[in-house]
Design an enzyme around this catalytic site. Structure first.
Site, PDB file in Angstrom:
ATOM      1  N   ASP A 175      70.599  -2.475  63.696  1.00  0.00           N
ATOM      2  CA  ASP A 175      70.511  -1.346  62.779  1.00  0.00           C
ATOM      3  C   ASP A 175      70.419  -0.088  63.620  1.00  0.00           C
ATOM      4  O   ASP A 175      69.469   0.065  64.407  1.00  0.00           O
ATOM      5  CB  ASP A 175      69.293  -1.485  61.871  1.00  0.00           C
ATOM      6  N   ASP A 187      68.698  -7.478  48.150  1.00  0.00           N
ATOM      7  CA  ASP A 187      67.480  -7.078  48.839  1.00  0.00           C
ATOM      8  C   ASP A 187      66.301  -7.380  47.926  1.00  0.00           C
ATOM      9  O   ASP A 187      66.278  -6.948  46.763  1.00  0.00           O
ATOM     10  CB  ASP A 187      67.503  -5.580  49.161  1.00  0.00           C
TER      11      ASP A 187
END
Length: 242
Positions: free
Chosen positions: A128, A8
């Site tokens: 998500d 990330d």
């Protein structure tokens, strides 16, 4: 089952967030390509990269770092800020193997349909979920759209790969939400990549066992557990291949 070690990127650095919260950030590497090289040396063929700045702002912010990772020869799966055809084309032009569309996919089926028609297997949709509902814009907003319903619609559009993240477990090192992942695997025929919660070697084994029951479980994304040395990547790769 494929292991997708995660990188990330925020502000050009390799970080991890807890449950996607920008104010819960831990920096692990200043240079994302450095950790990507470690993943490659460990035997990984793929790396899952999220441009967190892109996810929050809607525009890609860390493409130089993505280019450096792709230059290592790894297959890159990239998400974060992929909200236009131009952004997708730009990413693929950097050598990215698969682009993950999330927020825009929840807003426009036509957008997804057009991408799949043009780029085929290079397009994945990220789902998500928070309490079973789809979250967007870097998990800042939660929609009223059910994750399983949304997944079935995306599969019906011809999307070949879904990435299903259970937000409640992401970055918490509490173990994956196996019932939620199982429900997703049963809801669609396309490939599913599990994400969120892997905290130890046994979690990898549990998902590998699930993959034997459900052939469409393509793989698992592992992030914080690798950085915190709770999961040994070479061992995880062996477990996944067994």
């Amino acid at each position: 089952m494929t292991i997708y070690p995660a990188i990330d990127i925020k502000g050009g650095r390799c970080v991890r967030l807890t449950q996607g919260r920008a104010d819960q950030e831990t920096v692990y590497f200043d240079n994302p390509a450095e950790v990507a090289a470690l993943f490659k040396a460990a035997g990984s063929a793929w790396v899952h990269v999220v441009d967190l700045d892109g996810a929050f702002s809607g525009e890609s912010q860390n493409l130089a770092a993505v280019r450096a990772i792709a230059a290592l020869g790894l297959r890159v799966q990239l998400g974060g800020g992929m909200r236009s055809r131009e952004a997708v084309e730009r990413a693929l032009g950097l050598g990215v193997s698969r682009v993950v569309v999330g927020t825009r996919a929840a807003e426009s089926e036509d957008f997804v349909r057009g991408l799949v028609a043009e780029f085929g297997e290079k397009i994945a949709v990220g789902i998500d979920a928070k309490d079973g509902k789809v979250a967007v814009k870097g998990w800042v907003d939660t929609t009223g759209l059910g994750a399983l319903e949304f997944a079935a619609r995306m599969s019906g559009l011809g999307v070949g790969t879904l990435i299903y993240t259970d937000i409640s477990t992401d970055g918490m090192l509490t173990g994956p939400n196996l019932p939620a992942q199982t429900a997703m695997l049963k809801a669609v025929k396309c490939r599913v990549i599990a994400s969120g919660g892997v905290s130890r070697q046994a979690d990898v084994g549990a998902l590998a066992a699930l993959a034997k029951q459900h052939a469409n479980l393509d793989g698992v994304i592992i992030g914080k557990a690798i950085y915190e040395k709770r999961v040994d990547l070479p061992q995880a790769l062996r477990d996944a291949a067994a």
